[in-house]
Enzyme design. Structure first.
Site, PDB file in Angstrom:
ATOM      1  CE  LYS A  85       4.763  -3.288  -3.613  1.00  0.00           C
ATOM      2  NZ  LYS A  85       4.231  -3.119  -2.280  1.00  0.00           N
ATOM      3  CB  THR A  86       0.064  -1.184  -8.164  1.00  0.00           C
ATOM      4  OG1 THR A  86       0.504  -2.457  -7.470  1.00  0.00           O
ATOM      5  CG2 THR A  86      -0.827  -1.470  -9.491  1.00  0.00           C
ATOM      6  CG  HIS A 115       0.276 -11.477  -0.279  1.00  0.00           C
ATOM      7  ND1 HIS A 115       0.476 -12.472   0.356  1.00  0.00           N
ATOM      8  CD2 HIS A 115      -1.152 -11.234   0.086  1.00  0.00           C
ATOM      9  CE1 HIS A 115      -0.038 -12.691   1.163  1.00  0.00           C
ATOM     10  NE2 HIS A 115      -1.271 -11.989   1.048  1.00  0.00           N
ATOM     11  CG  ASP A 130      -2.343  -0.716   0.742  1.00  0.00           C
ATOM     12  OD1 ASP A 130      -2.433  -1.374  -0.172  1.00  0.00           O
ATOM     13  OD2 ASP A 130      -2.905  -1.003   1.872  1.00  0.00           O
TER      14      ASP A 130
HETATM   15  P1  GDP Z   1       0.931  -0.973  -3.329  1.00  0.00           P
HETATM   16  O1  GDP Z   1       0.252  -2.178  -2.579  1.00  0.00           O
HETATM   17  O2  GDP Z   1       2.529  -0.682  -2.907  1.00  0.00           O
HETATM   18  O3  GDP Z   1       1.099  -1.726  -5.026  1.00  0.00           O
HETATM   19  O4  GDP Z   1       0.219   0.293  -3.382  1.00  0.00           O
HETATM   20  P2  GDP Z   1      -0.958   0.851  -4.466  1.00  0.00           P
HETATM   21  O5  GDP Z   1      -0.362   1.435  -5.548  1.00  0.00           O
HETATM   22  O6  GDP Z   1      -1.826  -0.358  -4.628  1.00  0.00           O
HETATM   23  O7  GDP Z   1      -1.678   1.885  -3.529  1.00  0.00           O
HETATM   24  C1  GDP Z   1      -2.164   1.828  -2.456  1.00  0.00           C
HETATM   25  C2  GDP Z   1      -2.999   2.980  -2.223  1.00  0.00           C
HETATM   26  O8  GDP Z   1      -2.530   4.131  -1.823  1.00  0.00           O
HETATM   27  C3  GDP Z   1      -4.192   3.056  -3.086  1.00  0.00           C
HETATM   28  O9  GDP Z   1      -5.435   3.373  -2.545  1.00  0.00           O
HETATM   29  C4  GDP Z   1      -3.602   4.310  -3.740  1.00  0.00           C
HETATM   30  O10 GDP Z   1      -4.494   4.979  -4.428  1.00  0.00           O
HETATM   31  C5  GDP Z   1      -2.893   5.027  -2.876  1.00  0.00           C
HETATM   32  N1  GDP Z   1      -1.959   5.963  -3.451  1.00  0.00           N
HETATM   33  C6  GDP Z   1      -0.703   5.597  -3.923  1.00  0.00           C
HETATM   34  N2  GDP Z   1       0.116   6.626  -4.469  1.00  0.00           N
HETATM   35  C7  GDP Z   1      -0.408   7.609  -3.633  1.00  0.00           C
HETATM   36  C8  GDP Z   1       0.004   8.884  -3.390  1.00  0.00           C
HETATM   37  O11 GDP Z   1       0.871   9.386  -4.225  1.00  0.00           O
HETATM   38  N3  GDP Z   1      -0.900   9.864  -2.798  1.00  0.00           N
HETATM   39  C9  GDP Z   1      -1.979   9.340  -2.425  1.00  0.00           C
HETATM   40  N4  GDP Z   1      -2.870  10.370  -1.598  1.00  0.00           N
HETATM   41  N5  GDP Z   1      -2.446   8.136  -2.399  1.00  0.00           N
HETATM   42  C10 GDP Z   1      -1.598   7.318  -3.058  1.00  0.00           C
HETATM   43 MG    MG Z   2       0.573  -3.363  -5.943  1.00  0.00          MG
END
Ligand code: GDP
Ligand code: MG
Length: 374
Positions: free
Chosen positions: A96-97, A141, A93
Protein backbone atom coordinates in the site's frame (compact mmCIF):
# COMPACT_ATOMS: atom_id res chain seq x y z
CA UNK A 1 -35.89 35.12 10.70
CA UNK A 2 -38.37 37.50 12.31
CA UNK A 3 -37.69 39.18 15.64
CA UNK A 4 -39.42 37.34 18.48
CA UNK A 5 -39.90 38.10 22.13
CA UNK A 6 -39.22 35.41 24.70
CA UNK A 7 -42.97 34.93 25.11
CA UNK A 8 -43.49 34.53 21.34
CA UNK A 9 -40.53 32.20 21.03
CA UNK A 10 -41.66 30.05 23.96
CA UNK A 11 -45.04 29.77 22.33
CA UNK A 12 -43.52 28.76 18.99
CA UNK A 13 -41.36 25.98 20.37
CA UNK A 14 -43.99 24.80 22.83
CA UNK A 15 -42.03 25.57 26.00
CA UNK A 16 -43.03 27.67 28.97
CA UNK A 17 -41.67 31.20 29.39
CA UNK A 18 -40.35 30.12 32.78
CA UNK A 19 -38.15 27.42 31.24
CA UNK A 20 -36.55 29.93 28.92
CA UNK A 21 -36.06 32.54 31.62
CA UNK A 22 -34.53 29.84 33.79
CA UNK A 23 -32.10 28.97 31.02
CA UNK A 24 -30.87 32.55 30.78
CA UNK A 25 -30.89 32.96 34.55
CA UNK A 26 -28.48 30.03 34.82
CA UNK A 27 -26.15 32.04 32.61
CA UNK A 28 -26.43 35.09 34.83
CA UNK A 29 -28.97 36.91 32.66
CA UNK A 30 -32.11 38.28 34.27
CA UNK A 31 -34.60 38.74 31.43
CA UNK A 32 -38.36 39.10 31.18
CA UNK A 33 -40.80 37.69 28.67
CA UNK A 34 -40.92 40.90 26.60
CA UNK A 35 -37.23 40.88 25.77
CA UNK A 36 -36.67 40.47 22.03
CA UNK A 37 -34.25 37.65 21.27
CA UNK A 38 -31.26 38.06 19.02
CA UNK A 39 -30.81 35.52 16.25
CA UNK A 40 -27.85 34.10 18.11
CA UNK A 41 -29.93 33.64 21.26
CA UNK A 42 -32.65 31.91 19.26
CA UNK A 43 -30.09 29.54 17.76
CA UNK A 44 -28.77 28.87 21.24
CA UNK A 45 -32.25 28.14 22.58
CA UNK A 46 -32.99 26.00 19.57
CA UNK A 47 -29.99 23.87 20.39
CA UNK A 48 -30.78 23.82 24.09
CA UNK A 49 -34.39 22.76 23.63
CA UNK A 50 -33.91 20.56 20.60
CA UNK A 51 -35.75 22.75 18.18
CA UNK A 52 -34.45 24.14 14.92
CA UNK A 53 -36.05 27.45 14.12
CA UNK A 54 -34.77 27.41 10.55
CA UNK A 55 -35.80 23.92 9.54
CA UNK A 56 -38.68 21.56 10.12
CA UNK A 57 -36.72 18.65 11.57
CA UNK A 58 -35.20 19.22 14.95
CA UNK A 59 -31.50 19.77 15.27
CA UNK A 60 -30.04 19.37 18.71
CA UNK A 61 -26.55 19.75 19.97
CA UNK A 62 -26.58 15.99 20.63
CA UNK A 63 -27.74 14.85 17.21
CA UNK A 64 -25.86 17.67 15.50
CA UNK A 65 -23.74 15.68 13.06
CA UNK A 66 -26.45 13.12 12.27
CA UNK A 67 -28.99 15.87 11.57
CA UNK A 68 -26.47 17.64 9.36
CA UNK A 69 -26.06 14.56 7.22
CA UNK A 70 -29.79 14.39 6.71
CA UNK A 71 -30.23 18.11 6.04
CA UNK A 72 -30.14 20.25 2.87
CA UNK A 73 -29.76 18.66 -0.49
CA UNK A 74 -27.86 20.69 -3.04
CA UNK A 75 -29.59 21.86 -6.19
CA UNK A 76 -28.23 20.08 -9.29
CA UNK A 77 -27.14 23.40 -10.82
CA UNK A 78 -24.92 24.13 -7.79
CA UNK A 79 -22.92 20.92 -8.20
CA UNK A 80 -19.49 20.91 -9.78
CA UNK A 81 -17.05 18.11 -10.62
CA UNK A 82 -14.70 17.04 -7.88
CA UNK A 83 -11.72 14.69 -7.78
CA UNK A 84 -12.42 11.03 -6.95
CA UNK A 85 -11.36 9.97 -3.45
CA UNK A 86 -9.47 6.70 -3.50
CA UNK A 87 -8.43 4.41 -0.66
CA UNK A 88 -5.82 1.70 -1.07
CA UNK A 89 -6.62 -1.32 1.06
CA UNK A 90 -4.98 -4.68 1.44
CA UNK A 91 -2.99 -7.01 3.61
CA UNK A 92 0.02 -5.69 5.50
CA UNK A 93 3.21 -5.67 3.40
CA UNK A 94 1.31 -6.15 0.13
CA UNK A 95 2.55 -2.72 -0.92
CA UNK A 96 0.00 0.00 0.00
CA UNK A 97 2.60 2.52 1.09
CA UNK A 98 4.93 1.71 -1.78
CA UNK A 99 2.11 2.14 -4.28
CA UNK A 100 1.04 5.47 -2.86
CA UNK A 101 4.65 6.48 -2.64
CA UNK A 102 5.31 5.61 -6.26
CA UNK A 103 2.20 7.49 -7.27
CA UNK A 104 3.18 10.68 -5.56
CA UNK A 105 6.84 10.06 -6.30
CA UNK A 106 8.19 10.94 -2.92
CA UNK A 107 9.67 8.77 -0.23
CA UNK A 108 7.44 7.83 2.67
CA UNK A 109 8.36 4.17 3.13
CA UNK A 110 11.91 4.96 4.20
CA UNK A 111 10.75 7.23 6.99
CA UNK A 112 8.27 4.82 8.53
CA UNK A 113 9.00 3.21 11.85
CA UNK A 114 8.93 -0.58 11.49
CA UNK A 115 7.55 -0.35 7.98
CA UNK A 116 4.00 0.19 9.26
CA UNK A 117 2.13 3.31 8.32
CA UNK A 118 1.83 5.14 11.63
CA UNK A 119 -0.75 7.69 10.62
CA UNK A 120 -3.26 8.19 7.90
CA UNK A 121 -2.45 10.85 5.43
CA UNK A 122 -4.23 12.04 2.36
CA UNK A 123 -2.72 13.42 -0.80
CA UNK A 124 -3.93 14.81 -4.05
CA UNK A 125 -2.09 14.11 -7.28
CA UNK A 126 -2.56 15.65 -10.68
CA UNK A 127 -1.91 13.86 -13.96
CA UNK A 128 -0.47 15.36 -17.12
CA UNK A 129 -3.95 16.44 -18.29
CA UNK A 130 -4.54 18.27 -15.00
CA UNK A 131 -6.97 15.64 -13.72
CA UNK A 132 -6.82 15.20 -9.97
CA UNK A 133 -7.13 12.13 -7.77
CA UNK A 134 -7.24 12.21 -3.96
CA UNK A 135 -5.62 9.25 -2.21
CA UNK A 136 -6.15 8.27 1.39
CA UNK A 137 -3.37 6.21 2.89
CA UNK A 138 -4.79 3.79 5.45
CA UNK A 139 -2.51 2.17 8.00
CA UNK A 140 -1.83 -1.51 7.48
CA UNK A 141 -1.94 -2.41 11.13
CA UNK A 142 -4.77 -4.64 12.32
CA UNK A 143 -5.67 -2.32 15.22
CA UNK A 144 -6.76 0.28 12.69
CA UNK A 145 -9.43 -1.82 11.01
CA UNK A 146 -12.08 0.38 12.62
CA UNK A 147 -10.56 3.41 10.94
CA UNK A 148 -10.31 1.47 7.72
CA UNK A 149 -14.00 0.84 7.84
CA UNK A 150 -14.57 4.54 8.34
CA UNK A 151 -12.10 5.18 5.56
CA UNK A 152 -14.29 3.14 3.29
CA UNK A 153 -17.10 5.56 4.01
CA UNK A 154 -15.23 8.64 2.90
CA UNK A 155 -13.90 6.94 -0.16
CA UNK A 156 -15.40 6.81 -3.66
CA UNK A 157 -13.24 3.98 -4.96
CA UNK A 158 -11.29 1.20 -3.24
CA UNK A 159 -8.08 -0.12 -4.71
CA UNK A 160 -7.65 -3.63 -3.41
CA UNK A 161 -3.96 -4.39 -3.49
CA UNK A 162 -2.91 -8.04 -3.46
CA UNK A 163 0.69 -9.21 -3.64
CA UNK A 164 1.08 -11.69 -6.49
CA UNK A 165 3.51 -13.83 -4.49
CA UNK A 166 1.27 -14.04 -1.42
CA UNK A 167 -2.33 -14.03 -2.62
CA UNK A 168 -5.49 -13.38 -0.60
CA UNK A 169 -4.71 -12.97 3.12
CA UNK A 170 -6.88 -12.17 6.19
CA UNK A 171 -6.64 -8.40 5.77
CA UNK A 172 -7.42 -8.78 2.08
CA UNK A 173 -10.71 -10.38 3.16
CA UNK A 174 -11.31 -7.54 5.62
CA UNK A 175 -10.68 -5.00 2.90
CA UNK A 176 -13.15 -6.76 0.61
CA UNK A 177 -15.76 -6.64 3.39
CA UNK A 178 -15.18 -2.93 3.95
CA UNK A 179 -15.39 -2.15 0.26
CA UNK A 180 -18.61 -4.15 -0.10
CA UNK A 181 -20.15 -2.48 2.96
CA UNK A 182 -19.26 0.93 1.61
CA UNK A 183 -20.80 -0.12 -1.70
CA UNK A 184 -18.12 1.55 -3.79
CA UNK A 185 -16.39 0.40 -6.99
CA UNK A 186 -13.33 -1.82 -6.50
CA UNK A 187 -10.21 -1.89 -8.64
CA UNK A 188 -7.82 -4.78 -7.98
CA UNK A 189 -4.13 -4.00 -8.24
CA UNK A 190 -2.09 -7.19 -8.36
CA UNK A 191 1.22 -6.02 -6.98
CA UNK A 192 4.75 -7.42 -6.88
CA UNK A 193 4.45 -8.98 -10.34
CA UNK A 194 8.20 -8.36 -10.65
CA UNK A 195 8.95 -11.00 -8.01
CA UNK A 196 10.11 -14.51 -9.03
CA UNK A 197 7.23 -16.26 -7.20
CA UNK A 198 4.54 -13.97 -8.63
CA UNK A 199 1.37 -15.74 -9.77
CA UNK A 200 -1.27 -13.18 -10.84
CA UNK A 201 -3.58 -15.90 -12.23
CA UNK A 202 -3.74 -17.56 -8.83
CA UNK A 203 -4.76 -14.23 -7.27
CA UNK A 204 -7.56 -13.86 -9.83
CA UNK A 205 -8.78 -17.38 -9.11
CA UNK A 206 -8.69 -16.81 -5.35
CA UNK A 207 -10.64 -13.57 -5.61
CA UNK A 208 -13.45 -15.26 -7.51
CA UNK A 209 -14.49 -16.91 -4.25
CA UNK A 210 -15.28 -13.41 -2.99
CA UNK A 211 -17.24 -12.52 -6.12
CA UNK A 212 -14.45 -10.28 -7.30
CA UNK A 213 -14.34 -11.42 -10.89
CA UNK A 214 -12.11 -9.94 -13.57
CA UNK A 215 -13.63 -8.69 -16.81
CA UNK A 216 -11.78 -11.41 -18.77
CA UNK A 217 -13.63 -14.02 -16.68
CA UNK A 218 -17.02 -12.44 -17.30
CA UNK A 219 -17.02 -10.20 -14.24
CA UNK A 220 -17.04 -6.44 -14.01
CA UNK A 221 -14.12 -5.69 -11.71
CA UNK A 222 -11.15 -3.99 -13.36
CA UNK A 223 -7.82 -5.68 -12.62
CA UNK A 224 -4.45 -4.04 -13.10
CA UNK A 225 -1.20 -6.00 -12.84
CA UNK A 226 2.04 -4.34 -11.95
CA UNK A 227 4.70 -3.49 -9.46
CA UNK A 228 4.50 -0.62 -7.04
CA UNK A 229 8.23 -0.82 -6.48
CA UNK A 230 9.24 -0.92 -10.16
CA UNK A 231 6.50 1.60 -11.06
CA UNK A 232 4.85 -0.80 -13.52
CA UNK A 233 1.13 -0.54 -14.22
CA UNK A 234 0.71 2.84 -12.53
CA UNK A 235 -0.49 4.64 -15.65
CA UNK A 236 -3.07 1.95 -16.28
CA UNK A 237 -4.21 2.15 -12.66
CA UNK A 238 -4.61 5.91 -12.91
CA UNK A 239 -6.52 5.60 -16.18
CA UNK A 240 -8.84 3.05 -14.60
CA UNK A 241 -9.53 5.38 -11.65
CA UNK A 242 -10.27 8.30 -13.96
CA UNK A 243 -12.50 6.14 -16.15
CA UNK A 244 -14.59 5.12 -13.13
CA UNK A 245 -14.67 8.75 -11.97
CA UNK A 246 -15.97 9.79 -15.36
CA UNK A 247 -18.71 7.16 -15.30
CA UNK A 248 -19.73 7.88 -11.70
CA UNK A 249 -19.60 11.64 -12.25
CA UNK A 250 -18.56 12.68 -8.72
CA UNK A 251 -19.84 16.14 -7.84
CA UNK A 252 -20.18 18.51 -4.91
CA UNK A 253 -21.27 22.08 -4.22
CA UNK A 254 -18.14 24.18 -3.64
CA UNK A 255 -20.05 27.40 -2.89
CA UNK A 256 -21.05 26.92 0.70
CA UNK A 257 -19.48 26.48 4.12
CA UNK A 258 -17.25 23.42 4.23
CA UNK A 259 -18.05 19.98 5.65
CA UNK A 260 -15.80 16.96 5.73
CA UNK A 261 -13.96 14.31 7.67
CA UNK A 262 -10.89 14.12 9.89
CA UNK A 263 -8.42 11.68 8.35
CA UNK A 264 -5.70 11.79 10.98
CA UNK A 265 -4.87 13.97 13.96
CA UNK A 266 -2.13 14.26 16.52
CA UNK A 267 -0.65 16.63 19.06
CA UNK A 268 2.44 18.46 17.93
CA UNK A 269 4.58 19.68 20.82
CA UNK A 270 5.23 23.02 19.19
CA UNK A 271 2.14 23.54 17.03
CA UNK A 272 -0.59 22.02 19.22
CA UNK A 273 -3.38 19.87 17.72
CA UNK A 274 -2.75 19.10 14.05
CA UNK A 275 -5.51 17.56 11.97
CA UNK A 276 -5.37 16.19 8.48
CA UNK A 277 -8.85 16.71 7.07
CA UNK A 278 -10.65 16.07 3.83
CA UNK A 279 -13.21 18.57 2.55
CA UNK A 280 -16.22 16.75 1.11
CA UNK A 281 -18.51 19.67 0.32
CA UNK A 282 -18.23 23.43 0.30
CA UNK A 283 -15.01 25.41 0.55
CA UNK A 284 -12.96 25.77 3.69
CA UNK A 285 -11.49 29.22 4.23
CA UNK A 286 -8.48 29.89 6.41
CA UNK A 287 -10.55 32.42 8.36
CA UNK A 288 -13.16 29.80 9.31
CA UNK A 289 -13.86 28.29 12.68
CA UNK A 290 -14.62 24.58 12.55
CA UNK A 291 -16.14 22.07 14.89
CA UNK A 292 -14.68 18.57 14.54
CA UNK A 293 -16.20 15.80 16.64
CA UNK A 294 -15.82 16.94 20.24
CA UNK A 295 -13.43 19.79 19.51
CA UNK A 296 -13.50 23.17 17.79
CA UNK A 297 -11.28 26.10 16.97
CA UNK A 298 -10.31 28.90 14.66
CA UNK A 299 -8.08 27.77 11.83
CA UNK A 300 -4.74 29.45 12.38
CA UNK A 301 -2.90 27.89 9.52
CA UNK A 302 -3.72 25.52 6.69
CA UNK A 303 -1.35 23.63 4.42
CA UNK A 304 -1.45 21.10 1.61
CA UNK A 305 0.42 17.83 1.08
CA UNK A 306 3.53 19.74 0.00
CA UNK A 307 3.63 21.76 3.26
CA UNK A 308 2.54 24.79 1.27
CA UNK A 309 0.24 27.32 2.88
CA UNK A 310 -3.27 27.34 1.41
CA UNK A 311 -6.03 29.89 1.94
CA UNK A 312 -8.96 27.83 0.62
CA UNK A 313 -9.78 24.16 0.17
CA UNK A 314 -12.69 22.93 -1.95
CA UNK A 315 -14.33 19.48 -2.35
CA UNK A 316 -12.01 16.43 -2.35
CA UNK A 317 -9.08 18.55 -1.18
CA UNK A 318 -7.09 17.21 1.77
CA UNK A 319 -5.45 19.81 3.99
CA UNK A 320 -3.70 19.93 7.33
CA UNK A 321 -5.22 22.42 9.76
CA UNK A 322 -3.82 23.99 12.91
CA UNK A 323 -5.85 25.77 15.57
CA UNK A 324 -8.27 23.22 17.05
CA UNK A 325 -8.34 23.37 20.83
CA UNK A 326 -8.02 19.59 21.18
CA UNK A 327 -7.00 16.62 19.06
CA UNK A 328 -10.03 15.19 17.20
CA UNK A 329 -10.37 11.49 16.32
CA UNK A 330 -9.78 10.00 12.92
CA UNK A 331 -13.17 9.58 11.26
CA UNK A 332 -14.77 12.55 13.08
CA UNK A 333 -16.89 14.81 10.94
CA UNK A 334 -16.15 18.50 10.79
CA UNK A 335 -18.16 21.51 9.74
CA UNK A 336 -17.62 25.24 9.63
CA UNK A 337 -19.32 26.97 12.54
CA UNK A 338 -18.43 30.63 12.62
CA UNK A 339 -20.03 31.29 15.97
CA UNK A 340 -17.70 30.52 18.81
CA UNK A 341 -20.34 30.21 21.51
CA UNK A 342 -22.39 27.76 19.50
CA UNK A 343 -19.29 25.84 18.43
CA UNK A 344 -18.33 25.42 22.07
CA UNK A 345 -21.85 24.39 23.09
CA UNK A 346 -22.02 21.73 20.40
CA UNK A 347 -18.48 20.48 21.00
CA UNK A 348 -19.20 20.11 24.71
CA UNK A 349 -22.44 18.27 24.06
CA UNK A 350 -20.65 15.94 21.64
CA UNK A 351 -17.96 15.28 24.26
CA UNK A 352 -20.60 14.45 26.88
CA UNK A 353 -22.38 12.16 24.46
CA UNK A 354 -19.14 10.36 23.65
CA UNK A 355 -18.32 9.97 27.33
CA UNK A 356 -21.78 8.58 28.06
CA UNK A 357 -21.45 6.10 25.19
CA UNK A 358 -18.05 5.01 26.45
CA UNK A 359 -19.38 4.56 29.98
CA UNK A 360 -22.21 2.47 28.65
CA UNK A 361 -19.96 0.27 26.56
CA UNK A 362 -17.68 -0.17 29.58
CA UNK A 363 -20.70 -1.26 31.58
CA UNK A 364 -21.73 -3.75 28.94
CA UNK A 365 -18.18 -4.97 28.81
CA UNK A 366 -17.96 -5.48 32.58
CA UNK A 367 -21.36 -7.15 32.70
CA UNK A 368 -20.18 -9.57 30.05
CA UNK A 369 -16.99 -10.29 31.89
CA UNK A 370 -18.91 -10.84 35.12
CA UNK A 371 -21.23 -13.30 33.41
CA UNK A 372 -18.24 -15.16 32.02
CA UNK A 373 -16.84 -15.53 35.51
CA UNK A 374 -20.00 -16.90 37.08
P1 GDP B 1 2.13 -2.00 3.17
O1 GDP B 1 2.29 -2.63 4.51
O2 GDP B 1 0.97 -2.58 2.43
O3 GDP B 1 2.10 -0.50 3.20
O4 GDP B 1 3.41 -2.45 2.32
P2 GDP B 1 4.73 -1.64 1.94
O5 GDP B 1 4.45 -0.65 0.89
O6 GDP B 1 5.33 -1.14 3.22
O7 GDP B 1 5.60 -2.77 1.30
C1 GDP B 1 6.07 -3.90 2.02
C2 GDP B 1 7.35 -4.41 1.41
O8 GDP B 1 7.11 -4.89 0.09
C3 GDP B 1 8.43 -3.35 1.30
O9 GDP B 1 9.67 -3.92 1.58
C4 GDP B 1 8.38 -2.95 -0.18
O10 GDP B 1 9.61 -2.49 -0.67
C5 GDP B 1 7.98 -4.25 -0.83
N1 GDP B 1 7.25 -4.03 -2.10
C6 GDP B 1 6.16 -3.25 -2.28
N2 GDP B 1 5.76 -3.30 -3.57
C7 GDP B 1 6.61 -4.12 -4.22
C8 GDP B 1 6.73 -4.55 -5.59
O11 GDP B 1 5.94 -4.19 -6.46
N3 GDP B 1 7.73 -5.42 -5.85
C9 GDP B 1 8.62 -5.85 -4.91
N4 GDP B 1 9.56 -6.68 -5.27
N5 GDP B 1 8.54 -5.43 -3.62
C10 GDP B 1 7.56 -4.59 -3.28
MG1 MG C 1 2.11 0.83 4.74
Amino acid sequence: TEALSIADFANQIGKSVAEILKYFFAQGLMLNQNVVLSEEQMAELALEFGFDFRKEESLTKENFFEALDASEEDKPEDLEHRAPIVTIMGHVDHGKTTLLDSIKNTNVVGGEAGGITQAIGAYQVKNKDGKKITFIDTPGHEAFSEMRSRGANVTDIVILIVAADDGVMPQTEEAIDHAKLANVPIIVFINKCDKPGADPERVKAELMKYEIVAEEYGGDIPFVQGSAKQKIGLDQLEETILLIAEMQDYKANPNKLAKGVVIEAHLDKAKGPVASILVKEGTLDIRDMIIAGTTYGNIKHMEDEHNKKVLKAGPSKPVVVYGLNEVPSAGDKFIVMNDEKMARTIAEAQAEKKLAAERQSNQIFSLDSIKKHI
